[in-house]
Motif scaffolding. Structure first.
Motif, PDB file in Angstrom:
ATOM      1  N   ASP A  34       0.304   0.942 -17.568  1.00 35.83           N
ATOM      2  CA  ASP A  34       1.236   0.692 -16.463  1.00 35.83           C
ATOM      3  C   ASP A  34       0.602   1.126 -15.151  1.00 35.83           C
ATOM      4  O   ASP A  34       0.751   2.269 -14.704  1.00 35.83           O
ATOM      5  N   TYR A  35      -0.115   0.200 -14.547  1.00 35.96           N
ATOM      6  CA  TYR A  35      -0.798   0.478 -13.280  1.00 35.96           C
ATOM      7  C   TYR A  35      -0.654  -0.765 -12.411  1.00 35.96           C
ATOM      8  O   TYR A  35      -1.063  -1.861 -12.802  1.00 35.96           O
ATOM      9  N   GLY A  36      -0.053  -0.607 -11.242  1.00 35.17           N
ATOM     10  CA  GLY A  36       0.310  -1.762 -10.424  1.00 35.17           C
ATOM     11  C   GLY A  36      -0.778  -2.298  -9.519  1.00 35.17           C
ATOM     12  O   GLY A  36      -0.523  -3.216  -8.734  1.00 35.17           O
ATOM     13  N   GLU A  37      -2.011  -1.736  -9.608  1.00 33.89           N
ATOM     14  CA  GLU A  37      -3.083  -2.196  -8.742  1.00 33.89           C
ATOM     15  C   GLU A  37      -4.271  -2.696  -9.577  1.00 33.89           C
ATOM     16  O   GLU A  37      -4.185  -2.783 -10.804  1.00 33.89           O
ATOM     17  N   ASN A  38      -5.357  -3.037  -8.901  1.00 32.85           N
ATOM     18  CA  ASN A  38      -6.542  -3.536  -9.602  1.00 32.85           C
ATOM     19  C   ASN A  38      -7.254  -2.397 -10.323  1.00 32.85           C
ATOM     20  O   ASN A  38      -7.277  -1.254  -9.838  1.00 32.85           O
ATOM     21  N   TYR A  39      -7.864  -2.706 -11.463  1.00 29.95           N
ATOM     22  CA  TYR A  39      -8.644  -1.694 -12.180  1.00 29.95           C
ATOM     23  C   TYR A  39      -9.750  -2.351 -12.997  1.00 29.95           C
ATOM     24  O   TYR A  39      -9.763  -3.566 -13.219  1.00 29.95           O
ATOM     25  N   TYR A  40     -10.672  -1.509 -13.442  1.00 32.43           N
ATOM     26  CA  TYR A  40     -11.886  -1.967 -14.118  1.00 32.43           C
ATOM     27  C   TYR A  40     -12.004  -1.239 -15.453  1.00 32.43           C
ATOM     28  O   TYR A  40     -12.102  -0.008 -15.490  1.00 32.43           O
ATOM     29  N   ILE A  41     -11.967  -1.992 -16.554  1.00 29.87           N
ATOM     30  CA  ILE A  41     -12.111  -1.430 -17.895  1.00 29.87           C
ATOM     31  C   ILE A  41     -13.588  -1.484 -18.283  1.00 29.87           C
ATOM     32  O   ILE A  41     -14.205  -2.545 -18.224  1.00 29.87           O
ATOM     33  N   ILE A  42     -14.145  -0.344 -18.675  1.00 29.54           N
ATOM     34  CA  ILE A  42     -15.552  -0.301 -19.089  1.00 29.54           C
ATOM     35  C   ILE A  42     -15.634   0.253 -20.508  1.00 29.54           C
ATOM     36  O   ILE A  42     -15.082   1.317 -20.803  1.00 29.54           O
ATOM     37  N   LEU A  43     -16.318  -0.475 -21.375  1.00 29.86           N
ATOM     38  CA  LEU A  43     -16.549  -0.053 -22.755  1.00 29.86           C
ATOM     39  C   LEU A  43     -18.044   0.065 -22.984  1.00 29.86           C
ATOM     40  O   LEU A  43     -18.795  -0.846 -22.620  1.00 29.86           O
ATOM     41  N   ILE A  51     -11.312   3.732 -17.574  1.00 27.17           N
ATOM     42  CA  ILE A  51     -10.498   2.821 -16.765  1.00 27.17           C
ATOM     43  C   ILE A  51     -10.509   3.335 -15.335  1.00 27.17           C
ATOM     44  O   ILE A  51     -10.032   4.448 -15.061  1.00 27.17           O
ATOM     45  N   CYS A  52     -11.080   2.536 -14.444  1.00 28.43           N
ATOM     46  CA  CYS A  52     -11.316   2.967 -13.060  1.00 28.43           C
ATOM     47  C   CYS A  52     -10.470   2.147 -12.084  1.00 28.43           C
ATOM     48  O   CYS A  52     -10.458   0.902 -12.155  1.00 28.43           O
ATOM     49  N   PRO A  53      -9.783   2.785 -11.151  1.00 28.55           N
ATOM     50  CA  PRO A  53      -9.095   2.038 -10.088  1.00 28.55           C
ATOM     51  C   PRO A  53     -10.117   1.282  -9.235  1.00 28.55           C
ATOM     52  O   PRO A  53     -11.235   1.755  -9.032  1.00 28.55           O
ATOM     53  N   VAL A  54      -9.727   0.121  -8.765  1.00 27.57           N
ATOM     54  CA  VAL A  54     -10.564  -0.654  -7.839  1.00 27.57           C
ATOM     55  C   VAL A  54      -9.756  -0.831  -6.562  1.00 27.57           C
ATOM     56  O   VAL A  54      -8.710  -1.492  -6.562  1.00 27.57           O
ATOM     57  N   LYS A  55     -10.238  -0.216  -5.471  1.00 24.52           N
ATOM     58  CA  LYS A  55      -9.469  -0.213  -4.226  1.00 24.52           C
ATOM     59  C   LYS A  55     -10.302  -0.725  -3.057  1.00 24.52           C
ATOM     60  O   LYS A  55     -11.526  -0.601  -3.054  1.00 24.52           O
ATOM     61  N   LEU A  56      -9.607  -1.280  -2.088  1.00 23.32           N
ATOM     62  CA  LEU A  56     -10.260  -1.817  -0.902  1.00 23.32           C
ATOM     63  C   LEU A  56     -10.730  -0.668  -0.013  1.00 23.32           C
ATOM     64  O   LEU A  56      -9.989   0.283   0.233  1.00 23.32           O
ATOM     65  N   SER A  57     -11.984  -0.745   0.424  1.00 22.09           N
ATOM     66  CA  SER A  57     -12.522   0.305   1.290  1.00 22.09           C
ATOM     67  C   SER A  57     -11.766   0.327   2.619  1.00 22.09           C
ATOM     68  O   SER A  57     -11.175  -0.671   3.037  1.00 22.09           O
ATOM     69  N   LYS A  58     -11.813   1.472   3.282  1.00 14.78           N
ATOM     70  CA  LYS A  58     -11.077   1.626   4.541  1.00 14.78           C
ATOM     71  C   LYS A  58     -11.718   0.814   5.656  1.00 14.78           C
ATOM     72  O   LYS A  58     -12.929   0.617   5.691  1.00 14.78           O
ATOM     73  N   ALA A  59     -10.872   0.357   6.559  1.00 11.82           N
ATOM     74  CA  ALA A  59     -11.365  -0.371   7.731  1.00 11.82           C
ATOM     75  C   ALA A  59     -12.079   0.596   8.668  1.00 11.82           C
ATOM     76  O   ALA A  59     -11.769   1.780   8.720  1.00 11.82           O
ATOM     77  N   GLY A  60     -13.066   0.079   9.402  1.00 12.70           N
ATOM     78  CA  GLY A  60     -13.785   0.937  10.332  1.00 12.70           C
ATOM     79  C   GLY A  60     -14.933   0.209  10.994  1.00 12.70           C
ATOM     80  O   GLY A  60     -15.125  -1.005  10.799  1.00 12.70           O
ATOM     81  N   LEU A  61     -15.689   0.936  11.780  1.00 10.30           N
ATOM     82  CA  LEU A  61     -16.858   0.381  12.450  1.00 10.30           C
ATOM     83  C   LEU A  61     -18.119   0.806  11.712  1.00 10.30           C
ATOM     84  O   LEU A  61     -18.145   1.830  11.036  1.00 10.30           O
ATOM     85  N   CYS A 109     -17.306  -4.788   7.107  1.00  8.73           N
ATOM     86  CA  CYS A 109     -16.697  -5.629   6.071  1.00  8.73           C
ATOM     87  C   CYS A 109     -16.073  -4.731   5.013  1.00  8.73           C
ATOM     88  O   CYS A 109     -16.700  -3.775   4.547  1.00  8.73           O
ATOM     89  N   ARG A 110     -14.850  -5.038   4.646  1.00  9.84           N
ATOM     90  CA  ARG A 110     -14.168  -4.243   3.628  1.00  9.84           C
ATOM     91  C   ARG A 110     -14.493  -4.783   2.242  1.00  9.84           C
ATOM     92  O   ARG A 110     -14.454  -5.988   2.009  1.00  9.84           O
ATOM     93  N   ASP A 111     -14.815  -3.867   1.330  1.00  4.26           N
ATOM     94  CA  ASP A 111     -15.198  -4.249  -0.035  1.00  4.26           C
ATOM     95  C   ASP A 111     -14.230  -3.633  -1.041  1.00  4.26           C
ATOM     96  O   ASP A 111     -13.571  -2.635  -0.771  1.00  4.26           O
ATOM     97  N   TRP A 112     -14.189  -4.251  -2.210  1.00  4.84           N
ATOM     98  CA  TRP A 112     -13.429  -3.686  -3.316  1.00  4.84           C
ATOM     99  C   TRP A 112     -14.332  -2.715  -4.060  1.00  4.84           C
ATOM    100  O   TRP A 112     -15.339  -3.110  -4.635  1.00  4.84           O
ATOM    101  N   LEU A 113     -13.970  -1.430  -4.060  1.00 10.07           N
ATOM    102  CA  LEU A 113     -14.823  -0.390  -4.617  1.00 10.07           C
ATOM    103  C   LEU A 113     -14.280   0.127  -5.946  1.00 10.07           C
ATOM    104  O   LEU A 113     -13.080   0.389  -6.073  1.00 10.07           O
ATOM    105  N   VAL A 114     -15.179   0.271  -6.918  1.00 10.21           N
ATOM    106  CA  VAL A 114     -14.821   0.879  -8.198  1.00 10.21           C
ATOM    107  C   VAL A 114     -14.867   2.396  -8.029  1.00 10.21           C
ATOM    108  O   VAL A 114     -15.911   2.959  -7.703  1.00 10.21           O
ATOM    109  N   GLU A 115     -13.733   3.046  -8.238  1.00  9.15           N
ATOM    110  CA  GLU A 115     -13.645   4.490  -8.051  1.00  9.15           C
ATOM    111  C   GLU A 115     -13.856   5.235  -9.360  1.00  9.15           C
ATOM    112  O   GLU A 115     -14.014   4.634 -10.425  1.00  9.15           O
TER     113      GLU A 115
END
Length: 373
Positions: free
Chosen positions: A114-123, A155-165, A178-184
């Protein structure tokens, strides 16, 4: 698994001792759709990627045993055909080369996590050639009789990097990044089978959680089939309740302070042992008796212990029930903290007819950074 056994497996997650044969992974979006998958030999990945994966795998073997890493056992029925342990055993034995089993595993995770955001399953599948040990405890890498074959899931959350310069070195300009989707770092995961007494234990696994108070109960129940142990927080609350109810009117400042000191002394004495120090019903009763509980207080202890449902979780991790960072006293208006080994500096006594907390203040004293006399 003990601390030393966890450390031994953790050491294999590096280029020199790598025992990882295969990696499979699946990126799942917030709508529970499989977006992309990876299935290949681990050492065929670019070197830069393998180092990042090593960090993820090590993260899922970090923290404290009993809090972040929990040993779990399988009920017998899960080892029958169609059971959760039986499924994980088939997955391990396939060396992650059976696509149907892998897809079924992904589906089980997606259906129960039960996780409402993107995630990455690694085996990953690993085969660790266990080095023998000499009489003086040295590892003999050229002498091995057993291979520990296991899988690890993270199981790792995948979140959008913060906006910035950012600085563009090619154009020599400061521009919008550029904002990227990062595996945490992983939120949860497990190693199966357990590595117990430096050998394979198919009847158990080591479960990992980044936050011990947010255990995904449905995932453990449906994917692993293991009984969910009492959390560190619940252990502490249950322990405190038993102490308060056992001591009753005798639950005074000095007795509770002695209990705190005794547990911290035992933790200090056992800090170098591979097995975490625990308190079962007998040890807890002796702890209370040693520090001032009367026989009258203790006459209903066994029944009280059972009524608290601790009989399902027969031991307390001492590090979960004691505050090893500080000795803390709270009133309705004031909070006082001292180092756990300095509790003797604090005492309770009557001053001018008032019950007071008295702190010995010898030597240097400051108030908001200002030295005072």
């Amino acid at each position: 698994m003990k601390r030393k056994e966890v450390s031994e497996i953790k050491k294999t997650f590096n280029p020199t001792n790598c025992c990882i044969s295969r990696i499979c992974s699946c990126y799942v979006d917030s709508e529970k759709n499989k977006r992309t998958e990876l299935k290949e030999a681990f050492l065929s990945l670019p070197e830069e990627e393998t180092f990042k994966y090593f960090n993820i795998f090590k993260s899922a073997l970090s923290g404290s045993i009993g809090k972040n890493m929990v040993n779990m056992k399988f009920p017998l029925f899960t080892e029958e055909e169609g059971g959760t342990q039986n499924f994980l055993l088939k997955l391990r034995d396939s060396q992650l080369k059976d696509d149907a089993l892998i897809e079924a595993f992904y589906d089980k995770v997606i259906g129960s996590y039960d996780y409402g955001e993107n995630y990455y399953i690694i085996l990953i599948h690993c085969a660790y050639d266990i080095p023998a040990k000499s009489l003086d405890g040295l590892e003999m890498y050229d002498a091995s009789d057993f291979v520990f074959e296991f899988i690890q899931c993270t199981i790792c959350p995948v979140k959008l990097s913060k906006a910035g310069l950012c600085y563009n070195s090619e154009l020599n300009t400061i521009e919008n990044r550029c904002r990227d989707w990062l595996v945490e770092a992983p939120d949860t995961g497990f190693v199966f089978p357990a590595f117990t007494n430096r050998n394979t234990d198919i009847h158990g696994l080591l479960y990992y959680t980044k936050n011990p108070e947010q255990i995904p109960e449905r995932l453990i129940d449906e994917l692993l089939g293991c009984k969910i142990p009492m959390s560190a927080k619940n252990q502490k609350e249950t322990f405190q309740l038993i102490v308060k109810e056992t001591l009753g009117e005798n639950c005074n400042f000095e007795i509770v302070k002695k209990i705190h000191d005794s547990i911290n002394e035992m933790l200090e004495e056992t800090k170098d042992e591979s097995v975490p120090f625990t308190l079962d019903k007998y040890q807890m009763k002796k702890l209370l008796e040693k520090n001032g509980a009367s026989q009258e207080n203790l006459k209903d202890f066994d029944q009280r212990f059972q009524e608290s449902q601790v009989d399902e979780f027969p031991v307390f991790m001492a590090s979960n029930v004691a505050n090893t960072n500080s000795f803390e006293i709270k009133t309705s208006d004031v909070s006082i903290k001292v180092a756990p080994d300095k509790s003797y500096l604090v005492r309770k006594q009557f001053v001018n007819g008032q019950s007071c907390i008295v702190i010995e203040a010898s030597g240097h004293v400051e108030i908001n950074g200002i030295a005072v006399i």
